[in-house]
Design a protein around this motif. Structure first.
Motif, mmCIF file in Angstrom:
data_model
loop_
_atom_site.group_PDB
_atom_site.id
_atom_site.type_symbol
_atom_site.label_atom_id
_atom_site.label_comp_id
_atom_site.label_asym_id
_atom_site.label_seq_id
_atom_site.Cartn_x
_atom_site.Cartn_y
_atom_site.Cartn_z
ATOM 1 N N GLU A 38 0.799 -1.345 0.130
ATOM 2 C CA GLU A 38 0.155 -0.092 0.047
ATOM 3 C C GLU A 38 1.045 1.137 0.149
ATOM 4 O O GLU A 38 2.136 1.122 0.425
ATOM 5 N N ARG A 39 0.476 2.113 -0.512
ATOM 6 C CA ARG A 39 1.195 3.716 -0.354
ATOM 7 C C ARG A 39 0.695 4.493 0.623
ATOM 8 O O ARG A 39 -0.409 4.741 0.776
ATOM 9 N N ALA A 40 1.617 4.879 1.467
ATOM 10 C CA ALA A 40 1.507 5.721 2.619
ATOM 11 C C ALA A 40 1.073 7.210 1.864
ATOM 12 O O ALA A 40 1.210 7.388 0.729
ATOM 13 N N GLY A 41 0.371 8.128 2.751
ATOM 14 C CA GLY A 41 0.129 9.514 2.482
ATOM 15 C C GLY A 41 1.196 10.141 1.477
ATOM 16 O O GLY A 41 1.510 10.880 0.660
ATOM 17 N N SER A 42 2.501 9.720 2.039
ATOM 18 C CA SER A 42 3.812 10.260 1.550
ATOM 19 C C SER A 42 4.062 9.411 0.319
ATOM 20 O O SER A 42 5.341 9.989 -0.259
ATOM 21 N N GLY A 43 3.562 8.584 -0.050
ATOM 22 C CA GLY A 43 4.040 7.821 -1.292
ATOM 23 C C GLY A 43 4.944 6.638 -1.048
ATOM 24 O O GLY A 43 5.009 6.103 -2.078
ATOM 25 N N HIS A 44 5.197 6.424 0.086
ATOM 26 C CA HIS A 44 6.112 5.303 0.681
ATOM 27 C C HIS A 44 5.390 3.906 0.600
ATOM 28 O O HIS A 44 4.430 3.913 0.917
ATOM 29 N N ARG A 45 6.212 2.855 0.423
ATOM 30 C CA ARG A 45 5.436 1.445 0.266
ATOM 31 C C ARG A 45 5.393 1.142 1.660
ATOM 32 O O ARG A 45 6.260 1.272 2.354
ATOM 33 N N ARG A 46 4.252 0.328 1.975
ATOM 34 C CA ARG A 46 3.940 -0.377 3.185
ATOM 35 C C ARG A 46 3.340 -1.363 2.827
ATOM 36 O O ARG A 46 2.590 -1.683 2.101
#
Length: 153
Positions: A38-46
């Motif tokens: 999933e993408r966090a609000g910052s665009g980082h992968r989770r």
């Protein structure tokens, strides 16, 4: 997403540390559809914690010789609505016994071939003239015929 589910997600660094697989490989696996994030609000992968099992499966499957395409086909058989359980993994790996046996036999042939003529038809070793006179193995086709399983005659 609620706080509990957000806390259960792992960063790419955490997955790298826990799985032993490089971040570049994780991104590659994701591009191939083997794992998801999933993408966090910052665009980082989770990544969900269950991805660690999928990664372990990918690493194991590669070691027994499955291609990434084969691995994807196998992973697509896993349930999408819950983390795979022991029964899911057992069902997935049931057909691998013969594949592993074939790989063991191939490695045994390779081991024998390290000290004997492997039937490549090269006739470059003195022993080849004795084990493969007249390049009999070469008449059976290209490549290391004995290593590929052709019987010696």
């Amino acid at each position: 997403m609620n706080l509990k589910s957000r806390d259960s997600l792992l960063t790419i660094g955490e997955v790298t540390r826990r799985s032993g697989v490089a971040a570049s490989a994780l991104r590659f696996y994701e591009d191939r559809g083997l794992i998801g994030s999933e993408r966090a609000g910052s665009g980082h992968r989770r990544y969900p914690r269950a991805v660690l099992r999928r990664i372990a499966f990918i690493v194991f499957a590669q070691r027994i010789g499955l291609t990434l395409e084969e691995i994807k086909l196998e992973l697509d058989k896993l349930p999408g609505d819950h983390a795979p359980n022991r029964r899911d993994w057992a069902r997935l790996s049931a057909s691998w016994t013969s594949r592993i046996d074939e790989r063991i036999a191939e490695l045994e042939r390779l081991k024998r071939g390290l000290t004997e003529c492997i039937g490549c038809g090269c006739l470059s070793l003195d022993r080849c003239r004795l084990a493969n006179p007249g390049d009999r193995a070469g008449a059976r086709g290209p490549g290391p015929r004995y290593w590929l399983g052709d019987p010696r005659s």
